[in-house]
Design a protein around this motif. Sequence first.
Motif, mmCIF file in Angstrom:
data_model
loop_
_atom_site.group_PDB
_atom_site.id
_atom_site.type_symbol
_atom_site.label_atom_id
_atom_site.label_comp_id
_atom_site.label_asym_id
_atom_site.label_seq_id
_atom_site.Cartn_x
_atom_site.Cartn_y
_atom_site.Cartn_z
ATOM 1 N N SER A 161 35.654 55.071 47.383
ATOM 2 C CA SER A 161 36.755 55.267 48.215
ATOM 3 C C SER A 161 38.032 54.109 48.301
ATOM 4 C CB SER A 161 36.341 55.506 49.888
ATOM 5 O OG SER A 161 35.923 54.569 50.311
ATOM 6 N N GLU A 162 37.454 53.005 47.953
ATOM 7 C CA GLU A 162 38.471 51.943 47.605
ATOM 8 C C GLU A 162 37.745 51.176 46.723
ATOM 9 O OE1 GLU A 162 39.855 49.920 51.160
ATOM 10 O OE2 GLU A 162 39.448 51.413 52.507
ATOM 11 N N LEU A 163 37.621 51.830 45.505
ATOM 12 C CA LEU A 163 36.660 51.045 44.354
ATOM 13 C C LEU A 163 37.385 49.820 44.195
ATOM 14 C CD1 LEU A 163 34.455 51.490 42.581
ATOM 15 C CD2 LEU A 163 35.674 52.729 41.065
ATOM 16 N N TRP A 164 38.768 49.623 43.965
ATOM 17 C CA TRP A 164 39.050 48.474 43.339
ATOM 18 C C TRP A 164 38.943 47.211 44.310
ATOM 19 C CZ3 TRP A 164 39.992 47.008 38.648
ATOM 20 C CH2 TRP A 164 40.308 45.774 38.265
ATOM 21 N N THR A 207 36.474 43.842 43.546
ATOM 22 C CA THR A 207 36.738 42.512 43.764
ATOM 23 C C THR A 207 36.637 41.693 44.822
ATOM 24 O OG1 THR A 207 39.035 43.252 44.257
ATOM 25 C CG2 THR A 207 38.529 43.090 42.010
ATOM 26 N N HIS A 208 35.567 42.162 45.619
ATOM 27 C CA HIS A 208 35.328 41.526 46.988
ATOM 28 C C HIS A 208 34.101 40.611 46.964
ATOM 29 C CE1 HIS A 208 33.578 41.321 51.043
ATOM 30 N NE2 HIS A 208 34.837 41.281 51.415
ATOM 31 N N LYS A 209 33.994 39.667 47.544
ATOM 32 C CA LYS A 209 32.869 38.704 47.477
ATOM 33 C C LYS A 209 31.365 39.599 47.606
ATOM 34 C CE LYS A 209 31.203 34.331 49.365
ATOM 35 N NZ LYS A 209 31.199 33.449 50.178
ATOM 36 N N TYR A 245 28.799 43.163 44.573
ATOM 37 C CA TYR A 245 27.436 42.713 44.093
ATOM 38 C C TYR A 245 26.967 44.314 44.375
ATOM 39 C CZ TYR A 245 22.340 42.000 44.763
ATOM 40 O OH TYR A 245 21.102 41.944 44.675
ATOM 41 N N LEU A 246 27.233 44.979 45.317
ATOM 42 C CA LEU A 246 27.074 46.499 45.390
ATOM 43 C C LEU A 246 27.307 47.101 44.480
ATOM 44 C CD1 LEU A 246 27.838 46.845 49.285
ATOM 45 C CD2 LEU A 246 25.678 46.769 48.164
ATOM 46 N N ILE A 247 28.697 47.253 43.779
ATOM 47 C CA ILE A 247 28.952 47.858 42.755
ATOM 48 C C ILE A 247 28.164 47.723 41.383
ATOM 49 C CG2 ILE A 247 30.933 48.002 40.893
ATOM 50 C CD1 ILE A 247 31.963 49.091 43.590
ATOM 51 N N GLU A 248 27.594 46.232 41.298
ATOM 52 C CA GLU A 248 26.850 45.902 40.267
ATOM 53 C C GLU A 248 25.553 46.947 40.387
ATOM 54 O OE1 GLU A 248 26.554 41.819 38.945
ATOM 55 O OE2 GLU A 248 27.693 41.518 40.676
ATOM 56 N N LEU A 301 38.797 46.309 32.718
ATOM 57 C CA LEU A 301 37.768 45.305 32.623
ATOM 58 C C LEU A 301 38.688 43.935 32.590
ATOM 59 C CD1 LEU A 301 35.451 46.838 30.123
ATOM 60 C CD2 LEU A 301 34.669 45.983 32.357
ATOM 61 N N LEU A 302 39.908 44.190 31.929
ATOM 62 C CA LEU A 302 40.717 42.866 31.876
ATOM 63 C C LEU A 302 40.909 42.398 33.421
ATOM 64 C CD1 LEU A 302 42.300 40.636 30.439
ATOM 65 C CD2 LEU A 302 44.075 42.433 30.214
ATOM 66 N N ASP A 303 41.597 43.520 34.086
ATOM 67 C CA ASP A 303 41.688 43.084 35.475
ATOM 68 C C ASP A 303 40.617 42.542 36.300
ATOM 69 O OD1 ASP A 303 44.412 43.734 35.153
ATOM 70 O OD2 ASP A 303 44.104 45.876 35.726
ATOM 71 N N LEU A 304 39.503 43.106 36.093
ATOM 72 C CA LEU A 304 38.368 42.651 36.873
ATOM 73 C C LEU A 304 37.901 41.079 36.166
ATOM 74 C CD1 LEU A 304 35.918 45.505 36.510
ATOM 75 C CD2 LEU A 304 36.871 44.850 38.719
ATOM 76 N N ALA A 305 38.057 40.804 35.128
ATOM 77 C CA ALA A 305 37.776 39.559 34.465
ATOM 78 C C ALA A 305 38.798 38.494 35.191
ATOM 79 C CB ALA A 305 38.017 39.469 32.974
ATOM 80 N N LEU A 306 39.910 38.891 35.545
ATOM 81 C CA LEU A 306 41.152 37.921 36.130
ATOM 82 C C LEU A 306 40.573 37.954 37.364
ATOM 83 C CD1 LEU A 306 44.304 39.608 34.657
ATOM 84 C CD2 LEU A 306 43.208 37.448 33.881
ATOM 85 N N ASN A 307 39.815 38.343 38.060
ATOM 86 C CA ASN A 307 39.361 38.093 39.509
ATOM 87 C C ASN A 307 37.813 37.451 39.680
ATOM 88 O OD1 ASN A 307 37.636 39.251 41.875
ATOM 89 N ND2 ASN A 307 39.862 39.194 42.425
ATOM 90 N N GLN A 308 37.715 36.509 40.430
ATOM 91 C CA GLN A 308 36.462 35.811 40.385
ATOM 92 C C GLN A 308 35.593 36.621 40.599
ATOM 93 O OE1 GLN A 308 36.275 32.634 43.552
ATOM 94 N NE2 GLN A 308 34.368 32.028 43.367
ATOM 95 N N TYR A 309 35.373 37.790 41.635
ATOM 96 C CA TYR A 309 34.152 38.513 41.824
ATOM 97 C C TYR A 309 34.198 39.670 41.032
ATOM 98 C CZ TYR A 309 34.171 35.068 45.694
ATOM 99 O OH TYR A 309 34.190 34.140 46.475
ATOM 100 N N GLY A 310 35.303 40.330 40.711
ATOM 101 C CA GLY A 310 35.383 41.317 39.678
ATOM 102 C C GLY A 310 34.738 40.942 38.452
ATOM 103 N N SER A 311 34.769 39.648 38.124
ATOM 104 C CA SER A 311 34.362 39.211 36.751
ATOM 105 C C SER A 311 32.758 39.491 36.482
ATOM 106 C CB SER A 311 34.440 37.795 36.293
ATOM 107 O OG SER A 311 33.949 37.065 37.249
#
Length: 106
Positions: free
Chosen positions: A11-14, A18-20, A24-27, A51-61
Motif C-alpha cells: 500500500s505504501e511500498l516505498w 526505506t523505513h528502519k 526488514y518486513l519487505i526482506e 534498486l539505485l534509489d533503494l541503495a541511496l537509502n540507509q534502510y532501503g539498501s
Amino acid sequence: HKHLIAKMLTSELWTHATHKNSSYLIEKALCYCSQQDQEVLVGKLGHPEALLDLALNQYGSFVARSLLQDSRVDAEAALGHLQVHQADVEATKHGHRFLVDVGVVS
C-alpha cells in the motif's frame, strides 16, 4: 496472514522499503509470502532505477541487497546501473559498504 502483510506493505511500498523497521518486513516478504505477492514486490522494486534509489537509502539498501540475490531480478542490469551511478551511492554514509557487499567495488 502473509497475504494481508504483503497487501499492507504494498500500500505504501516505498515508505516501507526505506523505513528502519518495515524494510526488514519487505526482506522477509520476499522470502515467505506467496509467489504472487513476491512477484508484485519484485515487479515494483526489482528494476535498476528502483534498486539505485533503494541503495541511496540507509534502510532501503538492505532491501536492495535482498533483491539483487533474487533470481527474478536482472542483477546484471541493476549492477551496471549502480556502476554508472557509483559516485552518487558512495556519497552516502552507507554507500561504499553497500557497493562492496554487492560486488561493484572491492
